[in-house]
Design a protein around this motif. Structure first.
Motif, mmCIF file in Angstrom:
data_model
loop_
_atom_site.group_PDB
_atom_site.id
_atom_site.type_symbol
_atom_site.label_atom_id
_atom_site.label_comp_id
_atom_site.label_asym_id
_atom_site.label_seq_id
_atom_site.Cartn_x
_atom_site.Cartn_y
_atom_site.Cartn_z
ATOM 1 N N ALA A 12 -63.695 -2.948 -25.923
ATOM 2 C CA ALA A 12 -63.805 -2.451 -24.640
ATOM 3 C C ALA A 12 -62.812 -1.290 -24.224
ATOM 4 O O ALA A 12 -62.991 -0.457 -23.630
ATOM 5 C CB ALA A 12 -63.793 -3.669 -23.584
ATOM 6 N N ALA A 13 -61.639 -1.587 -24.506
ATOM 7 C CA ALA A 13 -60.458 -0.597 -24.479
ATOM 8 C C ALA A 13 -60.642 0.795 -24.791
ATOM 9 O O ALA A 13 -60.700 1.697 -24.163
ATOM 10 C CB ALA A 13 -59.199 -1.245 -24.735
ATOM 11 N N LYS A 24 -63.777 1.880 -25.824
ATOM 12 C CA LYS A 24 -65.029 2.299 -25.320
ATOM 13 C C LYS A 24 -64.785 2.901 -23.678
ATOM 14 O O LYS A 24 -65.620 3.880 -23.281
ATOM 15 C CB LYS A 24 -66.179 1.375 -25.508
ATOM 16 C CG LYS A 24 -67.383 1.854 -25.072
ATOM 17 C CD LYS A 24 -68.703 1.095 -25.145
ATOM 18 C CE LYS A 24 -69.968 1.522 -25.034
ATOM 19 N NZ LYS A 24 -71.055 0.566 -25.396
ATOM 20 N N TYR A 25 -64.306 2.127 -22.873
ATOM 21 C CA TYR A 25 -64.239 2.263 -21.478
ATOM 22 C C TYR A 25 -62.783 2.633 -21.197
ATOM 23 O O TYR A 25 -62.917 3.279 -19.900
ATOM 24 C CB TYR A 25 -64.601 0.929 -20.631
ATOM 25 C CG TYR A 25 -65.752 0.327 -21.139
ATOM 26 C CD1 TYR A 25 -66.912 1.228 -20.623
ATOM 27 C CD2 TYR A 25 -65.980 -0.664 -21.815
ATOM 28 C CE1 TYR A 25 -68.182 0.708 -20.913
ATOM 29 C CE2 TYR A 25 -67.197 -1.179 -22.138
ATOM 30 C CZ TYR A 25 -68.272 -0.327 -21.680
ATOM 31 O OH TYR A 25 -69.852 -0.874 -22.184
ATOM 32 N N GLY A 26 -61.936 2.713 -21.951
ATOM 33 C CA GLY A 26 -60.393 2.991 -21.473
ATOM 34 C C GLY A 26 -60.148 4.417 -22.103
ATOM 35 O O GLY A 26 -59.450 5.421 -21.409
ATOM 36 N N PRO A 61 -63.515 7.734 -22.461
ATOM 37 C CA PRO A 61 -63.694 8.603 -21.266
ATOM 38 C C PRO A 61 -62.721 9.394 -20.849
ATOM 39 O O PRO A 61 -62.722 10.512 -20.169
ATOM 40 C CB PRO A 61 -64.095 7.500 -20.238
ATOM 41 C CG PRO A 61 -64.408 6.304 -21.051
ATOM 42 C CD PRO A 61 -63.761 6.210 -22.158
ATOM 43 N N ASN A 62 -61.345 9.071 -21.064
ATOM 44 C CA ASN A 62 -60.140 9.673 -20.719
ATOM 45 C C ASN A 62 -59.440 10.567 -22.026
ATOM 46 O O ASN A 62 -58.399 11.024 -21.938
ATOM 47 C CB ASN A 62 -59.188 8.929 -20.114
ATOM 48 C CG ASN A 62 -59.622 8.201 -18.847
ATOM 49 O OD1 ASN A 62 -60.501 8.837 -17.989
ATOM 50 N ND2 ASN A 62 -59.637 6.911 -19.011
ATOM 51 N N ARG A 66 -67.250 9.654 -27.273
ATOM 52 C CA ARG A 66 -68.465 9.134 -26.721
ATOM 53 C C ARG A 66 -68.573 7.865 -27.879
ATOM 54 O O ARG A 66 -68.017 8.059 -28.634
ATOM 55 C CB ARG A 66 -69.670 10.170 -26.721
ATOM 56 C CG ARG A 66 -69.797 10.639 -28.194
ATOM 57 C CD ARG A 66 -71.119 11.587 -28.076
ATOM 58 N NE ARG A 66 -71.899 11.723 -29.442
ATOM 59 C CZ ARG A 66 -71.334 12.792 -30.342
ATOM 60 N NH1 ARG A 66 -70.361 13.403 -30.150
ATOM 61 N NH2 ARG A 66 -71.975 12.873 -31.641
ATOM 62 N N TRP A 67 -69.651 7.242 -27.694
ATOM 63 C CA TRP A 67 -69.859 6.133 -28.405
ATOM 64 C C TRP A 67 -71.217 6.474 -29.282
ATOM 65 O O TRP A 67 -71.930 6.805 -28.595
ATOM 66 C CB TRP A 67 -70.167 4.896 -27.486
ATOM 67 C CG TRP A 67 -69.828 3.576 -28.229
ATOM 68 C CD1 TRP A 67 -70.650 2.936 -28.792
ATOM 69 C CD2 TRP A 67 -68.569 3.062 -28.740
ATOM 70 N NE1 TRP A 67 -69.943 1.715 -29.312
ATOM 71 C CE2 TRP A 67 -68.793 1.986 -29.140
ATOM 72 C CE3 TRP A 67 -67.184 3.399 -28.638
ATOM 73 C CZ2 TRP A 67 -67.709 1.042 -29.898
ATOM 74 C CZ3 TRP A 67 -66.321 2.711 -28.909
ATOM 75 C CH2 TRP A 67 -66.448 1.428 -29.650
ATOM 76 N N PRO A 90 -66.660 4.839 -32.188
ATOM 77 C CA PRO A 90 -66.011 5.702 -31.518
ATOM 78 C C PRO A 90 -65.980 7.255 -31.892
ATOM 79 O O PRO A 90 -65.889 7.235 -33.362
ATOM 80 C CB PRO A 90 -64.608 5.491 -31.260
ATOM 81 C CG PRO A 90 -64.334 4.633 -32.317
ATOM 82 C CD PRO A 90 -65.520 3.811 -32.783
#
Length: 163
Positions: free
Chosen positions: A47-48, A50-52, A55-56, A84-85, A90
């Motif tokens: 999750a870190a 993929k979402y942290g 995107p940055n 991107r995933w 990743p």
């Protein structure tokens, strides 16, 4: 006396069976909770990333490019970087990556700043095993439209990047 011995052995046998049973229960519980904790940690890491991180990832473009430049020994630039995933991996996409001769080049074939390699697009999928080990290794590495600058020296040999 014979009755006492049997009772004593029977009691000892019961204690041993209870001890083995309790040890088995303890090991089973320990393995279960270890599995639960490791699963939760894996989910948090995924999750870190993929979402942290992904995107940055453009925030880290300078660090990534300077690391590539250090490893290759060339001047490197890139116009854009995106994360991107893809499936369960990743993926990082770099646009217009250019490798140039470093300013310290001492070659009669190529001048400092000459373009050695241009990659209009570079896609890399990161390997989870290496990330969990604290390294960066690629599961997949795709070069899209590479443009390689080769030079023929006076000795008749073909050189890439002045070497």
């Amino acid at each position: 006396m014979a009755g006492r011995r049997r009772t004593g052995r029977f009691a000892e046998s019961k204690k041993i069976k209870k001890f083995v049973f309790d040890l088995g229960k303890f090991c089973t519980r320990t393995l279960f909770w270890t599995g639960v904790v490791l699963s939760v940690l894996l989910v948090l890491v995924v999750a870190a990333v993929k979402y942290g991180v992904l995107p940055n990832i453009e925030r880290y473009q300078g660090d990534i490019i300077s690391r590539v430049a250090t490893v290759t020994g060339m001047d490197v630039s890139a116009n854009a970087i995106r994360g991107r995933w893809s499936g369960f991996r990743p993926t990082v996409e770099l646009e217009n990556v250019v490798f140039r001769e470093p300013a310290s080049t001492v070659s009669s074939i190529r001048k400092p700043g000459d373009e050695a390699l241009r990659l209009p697009r570079l896609d890399v999928s990161l390997s989870w095993w290496s990330l969990l080990a604290g390294q960066i290794r690629f599961a997949e590495f795709s070069l899209i439209g590479p443009q390689l600058a080769l030079s023929r020296g006076a000795d008749g040999l073909i050189y890439f990047a002045g070497h």
